[in-house]
Design an enzyme around this catalytic site. Structure first.
Site, mmCIF file in Angstrom:
data_model
loop_
_atom_site.group_PDB
_atom_site.id
_atom_site.type_symbol
_atom_site.label_atom_id
_atom_site.label_comp_id
_atom_site.label_asym_id
_atom_site.label_seq_id
_atom_site.Cartn_x
_atom_site.Cartn_y
_atom_site.Cartn_z
ATOM 1 N N ASP A 29 -10.217 -5.309 -3.064
ATOM 2 C CA ASP A 29 -9.518 -4.346 -2.212
ATOM 3 C C ASP A 29 -10.387 -3.096 -2.040
ATOM 4 O O ASP A 29 -10.774 -2.459 -3.027
ATOM 5 C CB ASP A 29 -8.182 -3.987 -2.900
ATOM 6 C CG ASP A 29 -7.305 -3.087 -2.077
ATOM 7 O OD1 ASP A 29 -7.823 -2.251 -1.320
ATOM 8 O OD2 ASP A 29 -6.077 -3.212 -2.221
ATOM 9 N N SER B 58 0.831 -1.197 0.000
ATOM 10 C CA SER B 58 0.000 0.000 0.000
ATOM 11 C C SER B 58 0.877 1.262 0.000
ATOM 12 O O SER B 58 1.663 1.448 -0.932
ATOM 13 C CB SER B 58 -0.963 -0.062 1.193
ATOM 14 O OG SER B 58 -1.953 0.901 1.058
ATOM 15 N N HIS C 30 -7.531 -5.863 0.989
ATOM 16 C CA HIS C 30 -6.317 -5.044 1.095
ATOM 17 C C HIS C 30 -5.356 -5.510 2.183
ATOM 18 O O HIS C 30 -4.217 -5.063 2.224
ATOM 19 C CB HIS C 30 -6.748 -3.597 1.395
ATOM 20 C CG HIS C 30 -5.656 -2.579 1.240
ATOM 21 N ND1 HIS C 30 -5.116 -2.234 0.019
ATOM 22 C CD2 HIS C 30 -5.004 -1.813 2.163
ATOM 23 C CE1 HIS C 30 -4.182 -1.314 0.193
ATOM 24 N NE2 HIS C 30 -4.082 -1.036 1.479
HETATM 25 N N1 LIG Z 1 -8.408 3.844 8.092
HETATM 26 C C1 LIG Z 1 -7.989 2.530 8.377
HETATM 27 C C2 LIG Z 1 -7.068 1.981 7.321
HETATM 28 C C3 LIG Z 1 -5.674 1.604 7.676
HETATM 29 C C4 LIG Z 1 -5.177 0.444 6.870
HETATM 30 O O1 LIG Z 1 -5.933 -0.293 6.216
HETATM 31 N N2 LIG Z 1 -3.882 0.245 6.920
HETATM 32 C C5 LIG Z 1 -3.278 -0.850 6.199
HETATM 33 C C6 LIG Z 1 -2.240 -0.297 5.255
HETATM 34 S S1 LIG Z 1 -3.018 0.825 4.104
HETATM 35 C C7 LIG Z 1 -2.630 -1.809 7.171
HETATM 36 O O2 LIG Z 1 -1.681 -2.487 6.840
HETATM 37 N N3 LIG Z 1 -3.153 -1.859 8.406
HETATM 38 C C8 LIG Z 1 -2.537 -2.632 9.462
HETATM 39 C C9 LIG Z 1 -2.841 -4.086 9.492
HETATM 40 O O3 LIG Z 1 -3.710 -4.569 8.741
HETATM 41 O O4 LIG Z 1 -2.145 -4.787 10.266
HETATM 42 C C10 LIG Z 1 -7.641 2.353 9.831
HETATM 43 O O5 LIG Z 1 -6.773 3.029 10.377
HETATM 44 O O6 LIG Z 1 -8.295 1.533 10.436
#
Ligand SMILES: N[C@@H](CCC(=O)N[C@@H](CS)C(=O)NCC(=O)O)C(=O)O
Length: 281
Positions: free
Chosen positions: A228, A151, A260
């Site tokens: 996604d 991402s 995603h």
């Molecule tokens: N707005 C959301 C989106 C954040 C999100 O999806 N982050 C992705 C990267 S874009 C991620 O890797 N989140 C951490 C995880 O899944 O461990 C949130 O903060 O809950």
């Protein structure tokens, strides 16, 4: 001068060790953490190196806990470094108010605008300071590194490779932000870090950089889930068209049903290690 690193944790995994270190970053002017997996092969000799950059809101922990990378790093004998996603605790007004601005949201650029420009220089940290620290402290093979990410971190990996021809043997990404100025969650941070001039913002846009790429042959692998929730902000097809205009070989796999997150990443992580192994071994 050798920089001091402090071990924060160490866990045996697949015959090697998953460790986390902290250190003071002179580029970011704050303390930082990074995770490093040392495969069993690192006990007897030098190993190729893979950098991983995470997405918005992540720390150095998300990838090491959720991607399942240690099994494949151990099999291939790769050292894997997972960086943090931004400077932390810099006391910049607003740095902790939004998920997509400030902490956890560096966009892997070098900010030019006050007050962000003193600390938010993650691009320089990832391409210069962190590699110097890794080379000083761990048994890595010089000139055998590649980079991947997810991402925002996929965007970061593409930027690092496109802006440093020849530095990385290969680059891959899971669901990368391919056209940063068209990514709605990036727009506020782009304006705060770089100003409103689109020309300045496009200096950090993987699609624009791919169109101008003039370095040695570059190999890119992208996996993208078709379910996604951020797909409308990512623009992978536009990126592959830009690569076709330059001498960039890109494989884009659209993966039916995947979203995603890390269920998607862990499903294809083995495939990304196999891809990098073709260039790192
Ligand atoms: N707005 C959301 C989106 C954040 C999100 O999806 N982050 C992705 C990267 S874009 C991620 O890797 N989140 C951490 C995880 O899944 O461990 C949130 O903060 O809950």
């Amino acid at each position: 001068m050798a920089s001091m690193i402090t071990q924060e944790s160490c866990n045996k995994s697949f015959g090697g060790y998953q460790k986390v270190f902290s250190h003071y970053s002179s580029v970011l002017e704050c303390r930082m953490k990074f995770a490093i997996y040392l495969p069993p092969q690192a006990e007897d000799g030098k190993c190729p190196l893979l950098y991983y950059l995470s997405g918005l809101t992540c720390t150095e922990q998300n990838f090491i806990q959720k991607a399942g990378a240690q099994r494949f790093a151990s099999q291939h004998g790769f050292i894997v470094v997972a960086a943090d996603t931004s400077p932390r605790g810099c006391n910049i007004p607003g740095e902790d108010e939004k998920w997509n601005v400030g902490t956890g949201a560096s966009l892997y650029v070098d900010a030019t605008q006050e007050p962000w420009c003193k600390h938010y220089r993650m691009y320089s940290y990832i391409v210069s300071e962190l590699p110097a620290i890794i080379e000083q402290n761990f048994p890595v093979l010089p000139d055998r590194s590649s980079i991947f990410g997810h991402s925002m971190g996929g965007h970061g990996a593409l930027l690092c490779a496109l802006l440093n021809p020849g530095k990385y043997k290969s680059v891959s990404a899971f669901a990368p932000v391919c056209n940063s100025v068209k990514c709605a969650p990036f727009q506020e941070a782009l304006r705060l870090y770089l100003g409103s001039d689109v020309h300045e913002q496009n200096k950090w846009n993987a699609t624009e950089l791919a169109k101008k790429y003039d370095g040695p042959p570059l190999n890119i692998l992208i996996d993208q889930g078709m379910e996604d929730e951020f797909l409308q902000d990512l623009h992978p097809e536009e990126f592959t068209r830009a690569c076709a205009e330059s001498r960039i070989s890109v494989v884009l796999n659209m993966r039916e049903g995947y979203d995603h997150g890390y269920y998607f990443i862990s499903s294809f992580i083995e495939h990304h290690f196999e891809y990098h192994a073709k260039f790192l071994k």
